[in-house]
Write a protein that holds these residues in place. Structure first.
Motif, PDB file in Angstrom:
ATOM      1  N   VAL A  69      -2.780  -2.224  -5.539  1.00  0.00           N
ATOM      2  CA  VAL A  69      -2.024  -2.815  -4.812  1.00  0.00           C
ATOM      3  C   VAL A  69      -1.270  -3.907  -5.343  1.00  0.00           C
ATOM      4  CG1 VAL A  69      -1.444  -4.012  -2.390  1.00  0.00           C
ATOM      5  CG2 VAL A  69      -3.014  -2.231  -2.523  1.00  0.00           C
ATOM      6  N   GLY A  70      -1.847  -4.647  -6.046  1.00  0.00           N
ATOM      7  CA  GLY A  70      -1.364  -6.093  -6.597  1.00  0.00           C
ATOM      8  C   GLY A  70      -0.338  -5.639  -7.824  1.00  0.00           C
ATOM      9  N   TYR A  86      -4.451   5.113   7.739  1.00  0.00           N
ATOM     10  CA  TYR A  86      -4.815   4.010   7.229  1.00  0.00           C
ATOM     11  C   TYR A  86      -4.803   4.142   5.635  1.00  0.00           C
ATOM     12  CZ  TYR A  86      -8.023   0.722   4.531  1.00  0.00           C
ATOM     13  OH  TYR A  86      -8.480  -0.269   3.693  1.00  0.00           O
ATOM     14  N   LEU A  87      -3.723   3.502   4.929  1.00  0.00           N
ATOM     15  CA  LEU A  87      -3.497   3.765   3.416  1.00  0.00           C
ATOM     16  C   LEU A  87      -4.536   2.783   2.671  1.00  0.00           C
ATOM     17  CD1 LEU A  87       0.134   3.955   3.146  1.00  0.00           C
ATOM     18  CD2 LEU A  87      -1.442   5.764   3.383  1.00  0.00           C
ATOM     19  N   ARG A  88      -5.661   3.194   2.152  1.00  0.00           N
ATOM     20  CA  ARG A  88      -6.631   2.376   1.467  1.00  0.00           C
ATOM     21  C   ARG A  88      -6.431   2.245  -0.054  1.00  0.00           C
ATOM     22  NH1 ARG A  88     -12.061   4.951   2.125  1.00  0.00           N
ATOM     23  NH2 ARG A  88     -11.134   6.618   0.936  1.00  0.00           N
ATOM     24  N   ALA A 143       0.954  -1.385   0.029  1.00  0.00           N
ATOM     25  CA  ALA A 143       0.054  -0.042   0.177  1.00  0.00           C
ATOM     26  C   ALA A 143       0.859   1.214   0.041  1.00  0.00           C
ATOM     27  CB  ALA A 143      -0.969  -0.051   1.038  1.00  0.00           C
ATOM     28  N   GLY A 144       2.064   1.145   0.178  1.00  0.00           N
ATOM     29  CA  GLY A 144       3.003   2.329   0.428  1.00  0.00           C
ATOM     30  C   GLY A 144       3.099   2.738   1.798  1.00  0.00           C
ATOM     31  N   ASP A 198     -14.789   5.503  15.576  1.00  0.00           N
ATOM     32  CA  ASP A 198     -14.000   5.716  16.967  1.00  0.00           C
ATOM     33  C   ASP A 198     -12.803   5.795  17.137  1.00  0.00           C
ATOM     34  OD1 ASP A 198     -14.327   3.077  16.802  1.00  0.00           O
ATOM     35  OD2 ASP A 198     -14.563   2.891  18.836  1.00  0.00           O
ATOM     36  N   GLU A 199     -11.987   5.235  16.008  1.00  0.00           N
ATOM     37  CA  GLU A 199     -10.477   4.821  16.025  1.00  0.00           C
ATOM     38  C   GLU A 199      -9.783   6.280  15.723  1.00  0.00           C
ATOM     39  OE1 GLU A 199      -8.806   0.927  15.384  1.00  0.00           O
ATOM     40  OE2 GLU A 199     -10.554   0.992  13.968  1.00  0.00           O
ATOM     41  N   ASP A 200      -8.791   6.456  16.554  1.00  0.00           N
ATOM     42  CA  ASP A 200      -8.009   7.805  16.134  1.00  0.00           C
ATOM     43  C   ASP A 200      -7.089   7.785  14.933  1.00  0.00           C
ATOM     44  OD1 ASP A 200      -6.645  10.275  16.509  1.00  0.00           O
ATOM     45  OD2 ASP A 200      -5.809   9.873  18.629  1.00  0.00           O
ATOM     46  N   GLY A 201      -7.531   8.209  14.010  1.00  0.00           N
ATOM     47  CA  GLY A 201      -6.757   8.106  12.643  1.00  0.00           C
ATOM     48  C   GLY A 201      -7.418   8.521  11.542  1.00  0.00           C
ATOM     49  N   VAL A 202      -6.957   8.630  10.312  1.00  0.00           N
ATOM     50  CA  VAL A 202      -7.484   9.003   9.038  1.00  0.00           C
ATOM     51  C   VAL A 202      -7.277   8.006   8.045  1.00  0.00           C
ATOM     52  CG1 VAL A 202      -6.720  11.456   9.639  1.00  0.00           C
ATOM     53  CG2 VAL A 202      -5.289  10.231   8.464  1.00  0.00           C
ATOM     54  N   THR A 203      -7.999   7.981   6.929  1.00  0.00           N
ATOM     55  CA  THR A 203      -8.116   7.001   5.920  1.00  0.00           C
ATOM     56  C   THR A 203      -7.577   7.892   4.709  1.00  0.00           C
ATOM     57  OG1 THR A 203      -9.568   5.558   6.911  1.00  0.00           O
ATOM     58  CG2 THR A 203      -9.458   5.517   4.575  1.00  0.00           C
ATOM     59  N   VAL A 204      -6.648   7.374   3.906  1.00  0.00           N
ATOM     60  CA  VAL A 204      -6.073   8.189   2.730  1.00  0.00           C
ATOM     61  C   VAL A 204      -6.057   7.277   1.722  1.00  0.00           C
ATOM     62  CG1 VAL A 204      -4.366   9.599   2.034  1.00  0.00           C
ATOM     63  CG2 VAL A 204      -4.610   9.589   4.475  1.00  0.00           C
ATOM     64  N   ASP A 205      -6.667   7.429   0.546  1.00  0.00           N
ATOM     65  CA  ASP A 205      -6.496   6.798  -0.647  1.00  0.00           C
ATOM     66  C   ASP A 205      -5.387   6.708  -1.296  1.00  0.00           C
ATOM     67  OD1 ASP A 205      -7.198   6.342  -3.803  1.00  0.00           O
ATOM     68  OD2 ASP A 205      -8.696   5.372  -2.657  1.00  0.00           O
ATOM     69  N   ILE A 206      -4.774   5.634  -1.746  1.00  0.00           N
ATOM     70  CA  ILE A 206      -3.383   5.663  -2.207  1.00  0.00           C
ATOM     71  C   ILE A 206      -3.229   5.728  -3.841  1.00  0.00           C
ATOM     72  CG2 ILE A 206      -2.668   4.216  -0.392  1.00  0.00           C
ATOM     73  CD1 ILE A 206      -2.855   1.689  -2.539  1.00  0.00           C
ATOM     74  N   GLY A 207      -4.211   6.198  -4.233  1.00  0.00           N
ATOM     75  CA  GLY A 207      -4.310   6.509  -5.773  1.00  0.00           C
ATOM     76  C   GLY A 207      -3.807   7.752  -6.244  1.00  0.00           C
TER      77      GLY A 207
END
Length: 175
Positions: A112-113, A104-106, A14-15, A142-151
């Motif tokens: 990813v493949g 989180y690298l989504r 994912a990087g 409720d989790e302390d964090g962020v989601t970022v797209d890997i594109g």
């Protein structure tokens, strides 16, 4: 004052290393690779194409948690790469004395493949990607964090994460 640990998480490919290095550089924080905390038996299993079990991962996750707590005791903010695929794994990491936040690298299996197919010199074979996506539990609200797209580009991903986390270049952990 409690320090901060940013855990850059996601499936293999994912990087995580690239983004963690960029975050650490921009923030002036120390960086660690979770792969370095794996016992030899885990590396041998993955190299052989065998997915790790929760029991395999537990000592590895505890070692990362303990390292983060040691850095906290020294007053040091850190960035760590760690797949942290399941909520239970993240809960264990959150037991560290530092404030543990996640990036989180989504990404899609296609993106990813293709990255894994181009990667060499890593013990994690592309054949285990399906098991990683199967285990993946994205960050809950409720989790302390962020989601970022890997594109996007690594620079944009890093910028997006820093803004979403409320951190700026050289900012303190509590910013």
């Amino acid at each position: 004052m409690t320090t901060t640990c940013l855990v850059v998480m996601g499936v293999s490919g994912a990087g995580k290393t690239t983004i963690a290095r960029m975050l650490a550089d921009r923030l002036g924080w120390r960086m660690a690779e979770a792969d370095e905390f794996h016992p030899p038996a885990n590396i041998a299993k993955m190299t052989a194409g065998t997915p790790l079990t929760d029991a395999d991962r537990a000592p590895w996750l505890r070692a990362i948690r303990d390292w983060v707590s040691e850095r906290d005791a020294e007053g040091e903010n850190v960035v760590v790469t760690c797949s942290a695929l399941k909520r239970a794994y993240r809960d264990l990491l959150r037991q560290a004395t530092a404030r543990v936040r996640f990036v989180y690298l989504r990404g899609t299996t296609e993106i990813v493949g293709s990255r894994l197919a181009d990667r060499s010199g890593h013990f994690m074979p592309p054949s285990l990607l399906g098991s990683q996506f199967g285990d993946l539990e994205p960050l809950a609200p409720d989790e302390d964090g962020v989601t970022v797209d890997i594109g996007d580009t690594p620079e944009h991903i890093t910028d997006t994460a820093l803004v979403a986390l409320g951190l700026r270049n050289g900012a303190s952990a509590g910013a």
